[in-house]
Design a protein around this motif. Structure first.
Motif, PDB file in Angstrom:
ATOM      1  N   LEU A  86       0.834  -1.209   0.000  1.00 43.36           N
ATOM      2  CA  LEU A  86       0.000   0.000   0.000  1.00 43.36           C
ATOM      3  C   LEU A  86       0.867   1.257   0.000  1.00 43.36           C
ATOM      4  CD1 LEU A  86      -2.796  -1.060   2.514  1.00 43.36           C
ATOM      5  CD2 LEU A  86      -2.928  -0.970   0.025  1.00 43.36           C
ATOM      6  N   TYR A  87       1.970   1.237   0.742  1.00 42.97           N
ATOM      7  CA  TYR A  87       2.875   2.387   0.767  1.00 42.97           C
ATOM      8  C   TYR A  87       3.516   2.608  -0.598  1.00 42.97           C
ATOM      9  CZ  TYR A  87       7.075   5.119   1.692  1.00 42.97           C
ATOM     10  OH  TYR A  87       8.073   6.059   1.634  1.00 42.97           O
ATOM     11  N   VAL A  88       3.932   1.513  -1.246  1.00 45.14           N
ATOM     12  CA  VAL A  88       4.544   1.629  -2.571  1.00 45.14           C
ATOM     13  C   VAL A  88       3.542   2.172  -3.581  1.00 45.14           C
ATOM     14  CG1 VAL A  88       5.490   0.301  -4.503  1.00 45.14           C
ATOM     15  CG2 VAL A  88       6.298  -0.127  -2.187  1.00 45.14           C
ATOM     16  N   LEU A  89       2.300   1.671  -3.534  1.00 43.88           N
ATOM     17  CA  LEU A  89       1.268   2.167  -4.449  1.00 43.88           C
ATOM     18  C   LEU A  89       0.974   3.643  -4.194  1.00 43.88           C
ATOM     19  CD1 LEU A  89      -1.217  -0.852  -4.446  1.00 43.88           C
ATOM     20  CD2 LEU A  89       0.428  -0.224  -6.212  1.00 43.88           C
ATOM     21  N   TYR A  90       1.056   4.065  -2.927  1.00 41.87           N
ATOM     22  CA  TYR A  90       0.846   5.477  -2.609  1.00 41.87           C
ATOM     23  C   TYR A  90       1.996   6.340  -3.117  1.00 41.87           C
ATOM     24  CZ  TYR A  90       0.869   9.721   0.226  1.00 41.87           C
ATOM     25  OH  TYR A  90       0.935  11.032   0.635  1.00 41.87           O
ATOM     26  N   ARG A  91       3.221   5.845  -2.965  1.00 43.53           N
ATOM     27  CA  ARG A  91       4.391   6.614  -3.377  1.00 43.53           C
ATOM     28  C   ARG A  91       4.592   6.661  -4.882  1.00 43.53           C
ATOM     29  NH1 ARG A  91       9.200   7.255  -0.854  1.00 43.53           N
ATOM     30  NH2 ARG A  91       9.792   8.042  -2.914  1.00 43.53           N
ATOM     31  N   CYS A  92       4.084   5.640  -5.600  1.00 45.68           N
ATOM     32  CA  CYS A  92       4.292   5.574  -7.047  1.00 45.68           C
ATOM     33  C   CYS A  92       3.726   6.820  -7.719  1.00 45.68           C
ATOM     34  CB  CYS A  92       3.628   4.325  -7.628  1.00 45.68           C
ATOM     35  SG  CYS A  92       4.576   2.825  -7.380  1.00 45.68           S
ATOM     36  N   GLY A  93       4.513   7.409  -8.580  1.00 46.10           N
ATOM     37  CA  GLY A  93       4.060   8.582  -9.317  1.00 46.10           C
ATOM     38  C   GLY A  93       4.355   9.895  -8.638  1.00 46.10           C
ATOM     39  N   LYS A  94       4.785   9.856  -7.385  1.00 43.16           N
ATOM     40  CA  LYS A  94       5.124  11.088  -6.686  1.00 43.16           C
ATOM     41  C   LYS A  94       6.460  11.619  -7.209  1.00 43.16           C
ATOM     42  CE  LYS A  94       1.706  11.168  -3.655  1.00 43.16           C
ATOM     43  NZ  LYS A  94       0.945  10.025  -4.146  1.00 43.16           N
ATOM     44  N   PRO A  95       6.639  12.941  -7.212  1.00 43.13           N
ATOM     45  CA  PRO A  95       7.915  13.506  -7.688  1.00 43.13           C
ATOM     46  C   PRO A  95       9.069  13.120  -6.780  1.00 43.13           C
ATOM     47  CG  PRO A  95       6.552  15.205  -6.665  1.00 43.13           C
ATOM     48  CD  PRO A  95       5.695  13.980  -6.787  1.00 43.13           C
ATOM     49  N   PHE A  96      10.267  13.199  -7.324  1.00 47.68           N
ATOM     50  CA  PHE A  96      11.455  12.887  -6.531  1.00 47.68           C
ATOM     51  C   PHE A  96      11.566  13.889  -5.375  1.00 47.68           C
ATOM     52  CE2 PHE A  96      12.675  11.099 -10.688  1.00 47.68           C
ATOM     53  CZ  PHE A  96      12.971   9.813 -10.291  1.00 47.68           C
ATOM     54  N   PRO A  97      12.004  13.441  -4.215  1.00 50.59           N
ATOM     55  CA  PRO A  97      12.107  14.352  -3.067  1.00 50.59           C
ATOM     56  C   PRO A  97      13.153  15.433  -3.298  1.00 50.59           C
ATOM     57  CG  PRO A  97      13.183  12.261  -2.588  1.00 50.59           C
ATOM     58  CD  PRO A  97      12.470  12.078  -3.894  1.00 50.59           C
ATOM     59  N   LYS A  98      13.008  16.536  -2.553  1.00 46.70           N
ATOM     60  CA  LYS A  98      13.980  17.626  -2.660  1.00 46.70           C
ATOM     61  C   LYS A  98      15.350  17.139  -2.176  1.00 46.70           C
ATOM     62  CE  LYS A  98      10.640  21.394  -2.021  1.00 46.70           C
ATOM     63  NZ  LYS A  98      10.279  22.571  -1.193  1.00 46.70           N
ATOM     64  N   GLY A  99      16.364  17.644  -2.841  1.00 47.72           N
ATOM     65  CA  GLY A  99      17.706  17.218  -2.500  1.00 47.72           C
ATOM     66  C   GLY A  99      18.120  15.932  -3.172  1.00 47.72           C
ATOM     67  N   ALA A 100      17.282  15.432  -4.098  1.00 47.47           N
ATOM     68  CA  ALA A 100      17.632  14.202  -4.798  1.00 47.47           C
ATOM     69  C   ALA A 100      18.813  14.451  -5.733  1.00 47.47           C
ATOM     70  CB  ALA A 100      16.437  13.687  -5.599  1.00 47.47           C
ATOM     71  N   SER A 101      19.457  13.390  -6.140  1.00 46.42           N
ATOM     72  CA  SER A 101      20.621  13.485  -7.007  1.00 46.42           C
ATOM     73  C   SER A 101      20.260  14.183  -8.321  1.00 46.42           C
ATOM     74  CB  SER A 101      21.172  12.088  -7.294  1.00 46.42           C
ATOM     75  OG  SER A 101      22.212  12.147  -8.248  1.00 46.42           O
ATOM     76  N   PRO A 102      21.150  15.038  -8.858  1.00 41.13           N
ATOM     77  CA  PRO A 102      20.851  15.724 -10.124  1.00 41.13           C
ATOM     78  C   PRO A 102      20.835  14.784 -11.318  1.00 41.13           C
ATOM     79  CG  PRO A 102      23.108  16.164  -9.430  1.00 41.13           C
ATOM     80  CD  PRO A 102      22.456  15.435  -8.301  1.00 41.13           C
ATOM     81  N   SER A 103      21.387  13.592 -11.170  1.00 41.28           N
ATOM     82  CA  SER A 103      21.356  12.598 -12.247  1.00 41.28           C
ATOM     83  C   SER A 103      20.940  11.251 -11.671  1.00 41.28           C
ATOM     84  CB  SER A 103      22.725  12.484 -12.919  1.00 41.28           C
ATOM     85  OG  SER A 103      23.700  12.044 -11.987  1.00 41.28           O
ATOM     86  N   PHE A 104      20.333  10.433 -12.517  1.00 40.78           N
ATOM     87  CA  PHE A 104      19.778   9.161 -12.079  1.00 40.78           C
ATOM     88  C   PHE A 104      20.289   8.043 -12.977  1.00 40.78           C
ATOM     89  CE2 PHE A 104      16.712  12.574 -11.387  1.00 40.78           C
ATOM     90  CZ  PHE A 104      16.507  12.498 -10.026  1.00 40.78           C
TER      91      PHE A 104
END
Length: 285
Positions: A86-104
Motif C-alpha cells: 500500500l505504501y509503494v502504491l501510494y508513493r508511485c508517481g510522486k515527484p522525486f524528493p527535494k535534495g535528490a541526485s541531479p542525475s539518475f
C-alpha cells in the motif's frame, strides 16, 4: 479477467486465504487422527537435560516460543507485506524528493518491431545529462537494437561530456521466442527471470524507461518487488507505442492493471479515455 484482478486485490485474496488456513489449522490442532490413518507415525522425541540450569533456560525458551508461533509470524509478515504494498502504491508517481541526485542511473529497455526507434526518438528530447549512467538492454536475439543505441549515443552533441564508462549495453534472455512451444518455454522463462534478477541486482537503476517489449515485464516486476522489500526504489516510466490507438499492448496492460508503473503515458487521446490513469502526451515520433 485482468481488469478484475489487480495486484492489490490478489494480495488481499492471498491474505484471506492464509487467514482461513491459520484458523483451520488452529481448529484441527488436538483433534484425534481421522479414521483410516496410517498404523504407524514418524515421531520426533525431544529429550531434556538433567541440569536444572539448562532446564530453566529451556523453560524460558518454551515460554518465548509459546508466544511466537508460526501462524502469528505468518500473520505479522502478511500485515507487513500488505502495508509495504500500500505504501509503494501510494508513493508511485510522486515527484522525486527535494535534495535528490541531479542525475539518475537509468535502465532503458529496447525491443524489435519499432520499439527501439520510438525509444530513441523519446530519448532525443530528454536532458540526457540527468539520466546517467545509462544501461541499454535488449533481447539476446535482437541483433540491431544495441547497435542503434550505440549510433544514437555517438550522434549526441554533448557526447564529449559523457564518459564511455557511464554507458553500458547488455542483452537479456527472452522468456519465449516466437513459435516456441509452451512446454520448453517453462524452462526458458525460469532462466529469463533469474537473468533479469541478476541484472537488476547488478544495475540497481533509479529510473526504468520502457515502451512495450516483452523483455521489460520481468525487469519491472523485480523492480516493484525491490520497492516492496525496501531494497531499491526504481521509478518506472512506461510509454505505450504509437501503434496502439485503442487498446494497450499486453506489456502495457499488465503494467497498467497491476499498477507497477509510476507514470504511464499514451500517444492517442482515445486510448487515454479507455485507460483514465494514463497520461496523454501526444505523438512522440
Amino acid at each position: 479477467m485482468l481488469s478484475k484482478c489487480t495486484f492489490p486485490s490478489l494480495l488481499i485474496i492471498l491474505s484471506i486465504f492464509l487467514m482461513v488456513r491459520v484458523v483451520y489449522v488452529l481448529y484441527r490442532c488436538g483433534k484425534p487422527f481421522p479414521r483410516g490413518a496410517s498404523p504407524s507415525f514418524s515421531t520426533l522425541v525431544v529429550l531434556g537435560s538433567a541440569s536444572m540450569e539448562e532446564h530453566h533456560h529451556c523453560c524460558i525458551y518454551s515460554k518465548m516460543l509459546s508466544k511466537c508461533t508460526f501462524p502469528s509470524l505468518l500473520i505479522i509478515f502478511s500485515i507487513f507485506l500488505t502495508v509495504r504494498v500500500l505504501y509503494v502504491l501510494y508513493r508511485c508517481g510522486k515527484p522525486f524528493p527535494k535534495g535528490a541526485s541531479p542525475s539518475f542511473s537509468t535502465l532503458i529497455v529496447l525491443g524489435s518491431g519499432g520499439h527501439t526507434a520510438e525509444m530513441l526518438s523519446l530519448l532525443s528530447v530528454l536532458r540526457m545529462d540527468r539520466y546517467t549512467p545509462r544501461f541499454y538492454i535488449a533481447a539476446a536475439t535482437d541483433t540491431m537494437s544495441l547497435h542503434k543505441a550505440r549510433s544514437f549515443e555517438d550522434s549526441l552533441v554533448d557526447k564529449s561530456a559523457v564518459k564511455e564508462a557511464s554507458l553500458q549495453y547488455t542483452q537479456i534472455y527472452r522468456s519465449r521466442e516466437v513459435g516456441q512451444s509452451y512446454v520448453t518455454s517453462v524452462w526458458t522463462t525460469i532462466v529469463a527471470i533469474v537473468h533479469a534478477l541478476w541484472l537488476m541486482i547488478r544495475i540497481r537503476p533509479q529510473v526504468i524507461l520502457c515502451n512495450g517489449p516483452g523483455t521489460c515485464i520481468p525487469l519491472c516486476v523485480i523492480a516493484f518487488l525491490f520497492k516492496v522489500l525496501g531494497i531499491r526504489w526504481s521509478s518506472i516510466f512506461y510509454v505505450e507505442s504509437v501503434a496502439r490507438v485503442k487498446r494497450l499492448s499486453l506489456s502495457g496492460l499488465l503494467l497498467y492493471k497491476l499498477r507497477m508503473a509510476d507514470q504511464f503515458f499514451v500517444q492517442w487521446p482515445q486510448l487515454q479515455k479507455n485507460y483514465p490513469r494514463a497520461h496523454y502526451v501526444g505523438c512522440l515520433m
